[in-house]
Design a protein around this motif. Structure first.
Motif, PDB file in Angstrom:
ATOM      1  N   GLU A   1       0.808  -1.217   0.000  1.00 35.75           N
ATOM      2  CA  GLU A   1       0.000   0.000   0.000  1.00 35.75           C
ATOM      3  C   GLU A   1       0.845   1.272   0.000  1.00 35.75           C
ATOM      4  O   GLU A   1       1.827   1.360   0.733  1.00 35.75           O
TER       5      GLU A   1
ATOM      6  N   HIS B   1      -0.628   4.609   0.005  1.00 38.49           N
ATOM      7  CA  HIS B   1      -1.443   5.788   0.265  1.00 38.49           C
ATOM      8  C   HIS B   1      -1.357   6.320   1.695  1.00 38.49           C
ATOM      9  O   HIS B   1      -1.991   7.324   2.006  1.00 38.49           O
ATOM     10  N   THR B   2      -0.591   5.662   2.558  1.00 37.01           N
ATOM     11  CA  THR B   2      -0.391   6.156   3.923  1.00 37.01           C
ATOM     12  C   THR B   2       1.107   6.189   4.227  1.00 37.01           C
ATOM     13  O   THR B   2       1.922   5.740   3.430  1.00 37.01           O
TER      14      THR B   2
ATOM     15  N   GLY C   1      -3.546  -2.359   2.781  1.00 39.00           N
ATOM     16  CA  GLY C   1      -4.392  -1.304   3.334  1.00 39.00           C
ATOM     17  C   GLY C   1      -5.857  -1.656   3.226  1.00 39.00           C
ATOM     18  O   GLY C   1      -6.241  -2.681   2.664  1.00 39.00           O
ATOM     19  N   ASP C   2      -6.696  -0.774   3.743  1.00 37.35           N
ATOM     20  CA  ASP C   2      -8.124  -1.054   3.729  1.00 37.35           C
ATOM     21  C   ASP C   2      -8.875  -0.331   2.623  1.00 37.35           C
ATOM     22  O   ASP C   2     -10.035  -0.609   2.371  1.00 37.35           O
ATOM     23  N   LYS C   3      -8.207   0.592   1.923  1.00 36.99           N
ATOM     24  CA  LYS C   3      -8.900   1.392   0.919  1.00 36.99           C
ATOM     25  C   LYS C   3      -8.900   0.750  -0.465  1.00 36.99           C
ATOM     26  O   LYS C   3      -9.867   0.827  -1.197  1.00 36.99           O
ATOM     27  N   TYR C   4      -7.808   0.136  -0.867  1.00 33.35           N
ATOM     28  CA  TYR C   4      -7.682  -0.449  -2.196  1.00 33.35           C
ATOM     29  C   TYR C   4      -7.282  -1.915  -2.078  1.00 33.35           C
ATOM     30  O   TYR C   4      -6.668  -2.318  -1.100  1.00 33.35           O
ATOM     31  N   LYS C   5      -7.578  -2.671  -3.087  1.00 31.13           N
ATOM     32  CA  LYS C   5      -7.102  -4.045  -3.135  1.00 31.13           C
ATOM     33  C   LYS C   5      -5.686  -4.008  -3.702  1.00 31.13           C
ATOM     34  O   LYS C   5      -5.464  -3.527  -4.802  1.00 31.13           O
TER      35      LYS C   5
END
Length: 146
Positions: A10, A12-13, A85-89
């Motif tokens: 991931e 994005h964070t 992450g939890d937003k995208y696969k």
């Protein structure tokens, strides 16, 4: 002892920075590597190889160029941390975990407990599952210092 740790997944964070800061604060001798985390740059990795009329071929060329970096850095690492992450696969993260498993390369998964079930096979081959970057730092502390 020193370690090279590849930080996969991931983008994005700031989880990579959290692990870097934690390892530095703990005085751990760790060199971190990672994929290209600029999404646009990663998508354009193969653009210099010529224009394509279809999105599939652009993605195909860029994924091949990105794989040069990913494959090399995973093979050179002592440990891989794979963040989901939890937003995208993150299909690429799952692929990296599978590549580690095929190489016999130790890896740790990093994700929330809400996706334990869909990642059960990925977690089963991992050496550990962490739910926070701080837990990853503690794993590194233990491995490097005992």
């Amino acid at each position: 002892m020193s370690f090279t740790v590849y930080l996969s997944g991931e983008i994005h964070t700031d989880w990579r920075e959290e692990i870097r800061r934690g390892a530095e604060a703990a005085g751990l001798d760790v060199a971190f590597t990672a994929p290209v985390t600029d999404h646009d740059a990663s998508d354009a990795a193969g653009d210099h190889l010529g224009p394509q009329s279809e999105g599939f071929w652009r993605d195909h060329k860029s994924s091949k160029v990105n794989a040069i970096r990913t494959k090399t850095l995973i093979e050179q690492s002592d440990l891989v941390v794979v963040r989901f992450g939890d937003k995208y696969k993150q299909w690429n993260a799952a692929f990296d975990a599978g590549y580690c498993a095929a190489l016999g390369k130790p890896y740790v998964t990093l994700h929330g407990d809400d996706i334990v079930h869909p990642l059960k096979e990925v977690d089963a081959a991992a050496m550990a599952w962490a739910s926070t970057p701080a837990e990853v730092v503690e794993i590194l502390r233990y491995v490097l210092r005992g």
